[in-house]
Design an enzyme around this catalytic site. Structure first.
Site, PDB file in Angstrom:
ATOM      1  N   ARG A  22       2.593   5.029  13.454  1.00  0.00           N
ATOM      2  CA  ARG A  22       1.308   4.338  13.330  1.00  0.00           C
ATOM      3  C   ARG A  22       1.446   2.843  13.574  1.00  0.00           C
ATOM      4  NH1 ARG A  22      -0.636   4.741   7.919  1.00  0.00           N
ATOM      5  NH2 ARG A  22      -1.825   3.060   8.820  1.00  0.00           N
TER       6      ARG A  22
ATOM      7  N   CYS B  89      -2.589   4.560   4.745  1.00  0.00           N
ATOM      8  CA  CYS B  89      -1.408   4.886   3.943  1.00  0.00           C
ATOM      9  C   CYS B  89      -1.801   5.103   2.491  1.00  0.00           C
ATOM     10  CB  CYS B  89      -0.400   3.749   4.009  1.00  0.00           C
ATOM     11  SG  CYS B  89       0.650   3.821   5.451  1.00  0.00           S
TER      12      CYS B  89
ATOM     13  N   LYS C 205      -0.316  -5.317  15.148  1.00  0.00           N
ATOM     14  CA  LYS C 205      -1.190  -4.175  14.817  1.00  0.00           C
ATOM     15  C   LYS C 205      -2.422  -4.657  14.049  1.00  0.00           C
ATOM     16  CE  LYS C 205      -0.308  -1.377  11.068  1.00  0.00           C
ATOM     17  NZ  LYS C 205      -1.504  -1.239  10.250  1.00  0.00           N
ATOM     18  N   ASN C 206      -2.193  -5.524  13.076  1.00  0.00           N
ATOM     19  CA  ASN C 206      -3.299  -5.938  12.208  1.00  0.00           C
ATOM     20  C   ASN C 206      -4.239  -6.944  12.856  1.00  0.00           C
ATOM     21  OD1 ASN C 206      -2.337  -4.167  10.354  1.00  0.00           O
ATOM     22  ND2 ASN C 206      -1.573  -5.712   8.909  1.00  0.00           N
TER      23      ASN C 206
ATOM     24  N   ARG D  70      -7.456   3.578   8.057  1.00  0.00           N
ATOM     25  CA  ARG D  70      -8.128   2.665   7.132  1.00  0.00           C
ATOM     26  C   ARG D  70      -8.978   1.628   7.891  1.00  0.00           C
ATOM     27  NH1 ARG D  70      -9.208   1.045   1.861  1.00  0.00           N
ATOM     28  NH2 ARG D  70      -9.435  -1.198   1.835  1.00  0.00           N
TER      29      ARG D  70
ATOM     30  N   ARG E  46      -7.017   1.392  -3.007  1.00  0.00           N
ATOM     31  CA  ARG E  46      -7.647   0.824  -1.825  1.00  0.00           C
ATOM     32  C   ARG E  46      -9.168   1.002  -1.799  1.00  0.00           C
ATOM     33  NH1 ARG E  46      -3.651   1.360   3.298  1.00  0.00           N
ATOM     34  NH2 ARG E  46      -4.271  -0.780   3.532  1.00  0.00           N
ATOM     35  N   PRO E  47      -9.867   0.474  -2.803  1.00  0.00           N
ATOM     36  CA  PRO E  47     -11.329   0.562  -2.786  1.00  0.00           C
ATOM     37  C   PRO E  47     -11.923  -0.364  -1.715  1.00  0.00           C
ATOM     38  CG  PRO E  47     -10.606  -0.781  -4.629  1.00  0.00           C
ATOM     39  CD  PRO E  47      -9.366  -0.300  -3.935  1.00  0.00           C
ATOM     40  N   ILE E  48     -13.208  -0.199  -1.414  1.00  0.00           N
ATOM     41  CA  ILE E  48     -13.850  -1.101  -0.449  1.00  0.00           C
ATOM     42  C   ILE E  48     -15.074  -1.783  -1.054  1.00  0.00           C
ATOM     43  CG2 ILE E  48     -12.972   0.038   1.638  1.00  0.00           C
ATOM     44  CD1 ILE E  48     -15.752   1.348   1.912  1.00  0.00           C
ATOM     45  N   ASP E  49     -15.035  -1.932  -2.409  1.00  0.00           N
ATOM     46  CA  ASP E  49     -16.175  -2.545  -3.094  1.00  0.00           C
ATOM     47  C   ASP E  49     -16.469  -3.962  -2.601  1.00  0.00           C
ATOM     48  OD1 ASP E  49     -13.584  -2.915  -4.273  1.00  0.00           O
ATOM     49  OD2 ASP E  49     -14.546  -4.011  -5.906  1.00  0.00           O
ATOM     50  N   LEU E  50     -15.418  -4.726  -2.275  1.00  0.00           N
ATOM     51  CA  LEU E  50     -15.629  -6.107  -1.830  1.00  0.00           C
ATOM     52  C   LEU E  50     -16.340  -6.139  -0.480  1.00  0.00           C
ATOM     53  CD1 LEU E  50     -12.103  -7.566  -2.769  1.00  0.00           C
ATOM     54  CD2 LEU E  50     -14.238  -7.926  -4.001  1.00  0.00           C
TER      55      LEU E  50
ATOM     56  N   ASP F 224       3.633  -5.864   3.238  1.00  0.00           N
ATOM     57  CA  ASP F 224       4.073  -4.965   4.313  1.00  0.00           C
ATOM     58  C   ASP F 224       5.567  -5.115   4.626  1.00  0.00           C
ATOM     59  OD1 ASP F 224       1.537  -3.959   4.471  1.00  0.00           O
ATOM     60  OD2 ASP F 224       0.994  -4.967   6.335  1.00  0.00           O
TER      61      ASP F 224
HETATM   62  C1  UD1 Z   1      -4.554  -5.331   5.245  1.00  0.00           C
HETATM   63  C2  UD1 Z   1      -3.514  -4.871   6.230  1.00  0.00           C
HETATM   64  C3  UD1 Z   1      -2.368  -4.197   5.507  1.00  0.00           C
HETATM   65  C4  UD1 Z   1      -1.814  -5.114   4.419  1.00  0.00           C
HETATM   66  C5  UD1 Z   1      -2.928  -5.648   3.523  1.00  0.00           C
HETATM   67  C6  UD1 Z   1      -2.463  -6.717   2.543  1.00  0.00           C
HETATM   68  C7  UD1 Z   1      -4.804  -4.398   8.217  1.00  0.00           C
HETATM   69  C8  UD1 Z   1      -5.303  -3.388   9.190  1.00  0.00           C
HETATM   70  N1  UD1 Z   1      -4.123  -3.955   7.159  1.00  0.00           N
HETATM   71  O1  UD1 Z   1      -5.039  -4.153   4.582  1.00  0.00           O
HETATM   72  O2  UD1 Z   1      -1.356  -3.903   6.465  1.00  0.00           O
HETATM   73  O3  UD1 Z   1      -0.891  -4.405   3.641  1.00  0.00           O
HETATM   74  O4  UD1 Z   1      -3.962  -6.237   4.320  1.00  0.00           O
HETATM   75  O5  UD1 Z   1      -1.889  -7.781   3.194  1.00  0.00           O
HETATM   76  O6  UD1 Z   1      -4.982  -5.589   8.419  1.00  0.00           O
HETATM   77  N2  UD1 Z   1      -9.247  -4.444  -2.533  1.00  0.00           N
HETATM   78  C9  UD1 Z   1     -10.250  -4.152  -3.426  1.00  0.00           C
HETATM   79  N3  UD1 Z   1     -11.512  -3.992  -2.963  1.00  0.00           N
HETATM   80  C10 UD1 Z   1     -11.836  -4.136  -1.640  1.00  0.00           C
HETATM   81  C11 UD1 Z   1     -10.811  -4.453  -0.731  1.00  0.00           C
HETATM   82  C12 UD1 Z   1      -9.515  -4.605  -1.208  1.00  0.00           C
HETATM   83  O7  UD1 Z   1     -10.016  -4.012  -4.628  1.00  0.00           O
HETATM   84  O8  UD1 Z   1     -13.010  -3.994  -1.277  1.00  0.00           O
HETATM   85  C13 UD1 Z   1      -7.861  -4.598  -3.022  1.00  0.00           C
HETATM   86  C14 UD1 Z   1      -6.946  -3.504  -2.452  1.00  0.00           C
HETATM   87  O9  UD1 Z   1      -7.023  -2.308  -3.209  1.00  0.00           O
HETATM   88  C15 UD1 Z   1      -5.608  -4.154  -2.554  1.00  0.00           C
HETATM   89  C16 UD1 Z   1      -5.915  -5.629  -2.275  1.00  0.00           C
HETATM   90  O10 UD1 Z   1      -7.312  -5.790  -2.516  1.00  0.00           O
HETATM   91  O11 UD1 Z   1      -5.105  -4.027  -3.843  1.00  0.00           O
HETATM   92  C17 UD1 Z   1      -5.559  -6.084  -0.868  1.00  0.00           C
HETATM   93  O12 UD1 Z   1      -6.265  -5.329   0.055  1.00  0.00           O
HETATM   94  P1  UD1 Z   1      -6.737  -5.904   1.464  1.00  0.00           P
HETATM   95  O13 UD1 Z   1      -6.298  -7.324   1.626  1.00  0.00           O
HETATM   96  O14 UD1 Z   1      -8.165  -5.593   1.626  1.00  0.00           O
HETATM   97  O15 UD1 Z   1      -5.882  -4.990   2.454  1.00  0.00           O
HETATM   98  P2  UD1 Z   1      -6.374  -4.219   3.728  1.00  0.00           P
HETATM   99  O16 UD1 Z   1      -7.370  -5.031   4.473  1.00  0.00           O
HETATM  100  O17 UD1 Z   1      -6.694  -2.821   3.373  1.00  0.00           O
END
Ligand code: UD1
Length: 418
Positions: free
Chosen positions: A397, A116, A22-23, A92, A121-125, A305
């Site tokens: 999902r 989920c 899936k990922n 997401r 789950r911010p997207i600041d990065l 996961d």
């Molecule tokens: C992906 C996977 C998800 C998995 C996760 C961690 C997909 C579609 N999903 O999710 O199944 O559980 O990796 O292995 O591939 N964070 C920030 N700022 C950001 C981005 C992330 O603070 O801009 C934090 C998140 O809140 C979290 C951590 O970084 O605490 C890991 O998130 P991330 O690796 O980005 O996970 P996803 O890509 O959302």
């Protein structure tokens, strides 16, 4: 809304083939609009997240055709760079569309993504990296509006190895002017898969799987037909199911290297594991010992996961276990449901203290998120008596035909309309 009815206590045996990851499939679908040429992704799993991503691509004006398990995307007529808020909030992974839409149209507009409910789950990065590539980002009414005249290669460093941010940067940098270096990249196998996919389209990406990824911008990308890697999380879920229920099961398609730590933990539980090529075989007596400690970490650490499924296993094993969740803040929402089955688990912040009980018993359970829902199914398979697992929308999902695959291993599980 459907539910599962599960009679616990059946041993599992047989062989199943893992679905495509899936990922991997979700970012590859997002990447399909990087080119106007046709892209075919082979053996895509029939899961709700894939349908949702297909909807997003259609909304952009792309043609999306599913045939014989494969999906072909023709985005030559795509002209829209905006994704409706309802679709973005459902998935997401819609956030990956930022990178590919910027590459294709120099514009992208999405709502804050959903997925989920397992933490902030911010997207600041993602956003600060896109700014480094020359993107201007504004926000209005909960929507993120991105634009640029040109994407320019840059040196980017991530403070945390975010999987999604790493993938988004790759998608935004493939056709950027010059060279992009990404330090502190996530190292998940799905990132290597995205690199292989992009390179098959003519991109110049190297280093995926390490913490330094280098991308040399190219001017054009061609169409491609691509078979993604198999789903290590789905495979791990079935291995844990067999560990809990007892029996002998083989999962085909996943490199053992991609779930090495899970295999180590299953051996600690008392299971026998044999690996050969892309086959992983597990033998379990069903009488398990607790792991002392499981701590989730970015790859190659223990995957977040699989945390819920591992907690379900430990709930019915001998001894005690400490589970530490380092990735997401609220990933123990399934614990009250396990308690209904007699599990003895105390949650304090990131830690869950599990005291194993001899046997869980059947109960009526609600699946609140994807992996938590899978954990409840596994616990029910190992429990005494009958359980029902309600609200399968989350499980759908990420798992294609969960009940069919479990049934083929000898589980008693039925899906019924409520
Ligand atoms: C992906 C996977 C998800 C998995 C996760 C961690 C997909 C579609 N999903 O999710 O199944 O559980 O990796 O292995 O591939 N964070 C920030 N700022 C950001 C981005 C992330 O603070 O801009 C934090 C998140 O809140 C979290 C951590 O970084 O605490 C890991 O998130 P991330 O690796 O980005 O996970 P996803 O890509 O959302």
């Amino acid at each position: 809304m459907d539910k599962f009815i599960i009679d616990g206590g059946r041993r599992l045996s047989g062989s199943i083939r893992a679905q495509s990851a899936k990922n991997s499939v979700l970012p590859l679908l997002a990447a399909s609009v990087l080119t106007e040429k046709q892209v075919t992704i082979r053996e895509v799993p029939e899961i709700a997240d894939v349908s949702c991503m297909a909807q997003i691509l259609r909304e952009l004006g792309a043609g999306v055709r599913f045939r014989g398990g494969d999906v072909t995307i023709d985005s030559s007529n795509a002209s829209c760079h905006e994704i409706s808020s309802s679709l973005t909030k459902e998935l997401r992974s819609s956030v990956f569309m930022l990178g590919s839409l910027l590459t294709r149209f120099r514009r992208a507009e999405i709502a804050y993504p959903g997925g989920c409910d397992i933490g902030l789950r911010p997207i600041d990065l993602h956003l600060s990296a896109l700014r480094r590539l020359g993107v201007e980002i504004g926000e209005s009414d909960g929507r993120i509006c991105c634009k640029c005249d040109v994407l320019r290669g840059a040196e980017i460093a991530l403070d945390f190895p975010s999987v999604g941010a790493t993938e988004n940067i790759m998608l935004a940098a493939v056709k950027a002017e010059g060279r992009t270096t990404l330090q502190g990249a996530a190292k998940e196998p799905e990132i290597v898969d995205l690199q292989n996919f992009l390179n098959a389209m003519g991109a110049k990406v190297r280093g995926a799987g390490t913490d330094l990824i280098e991308i040399e911008g190219v001017t054009a990308l061609r169409g491609v037909t691509y078979l993604p890697i198999k789903d290590r999380i789905e495979a791990g879920t079935y291995l844990i199911a067999c560990a809990i229920c007892g029996g002998e099961t083989e999962v085909v398609g996943v490199e053992a290297e991609n779930i090495r730590l899970l295999l180590h933990k299953l051996r600690e539980n008392g299971c026998k594991i044999h690996t050969k090529n892309d086959k992983i075989r597990i033998e379990s007596s069903g009488r398990l010992k607790c792991n002392r400690r499981i701590e989730t970490m970015p790859f190659p650490g223990f995957p977040t996961d699989l945390q819920a499924q591992a907690t379900a296993l430990n709930s019915g094993a001998e001894g005690g276990a400490l589970i530490v969740e380092n990735l997401f803040e609220t990933r123990y929402k399934y614990v009250p449901e396990l308690r209904k089955m007699g599990a003895d688990i105390e949650v304090k912040g990131r830690n869950a203290f599990v005291r194993g009980v001899p046997r869980l018993h059947g109960a009526s359970l609600v699946a609140g998120d994807l992996r938590g829902g899978a954990a409840l199914v596994l616990a029910a398979l190992g429990a005494e008596g009958t359980s029902e697992v309600l609200d399968l929308s989350h499980v759908d999902r990420g798992y294609a035909d969960l009940q069919g695959k479990l049934k083929s291993l000898g589980a008693r599980i039925r899906r019924v309309r409520v």
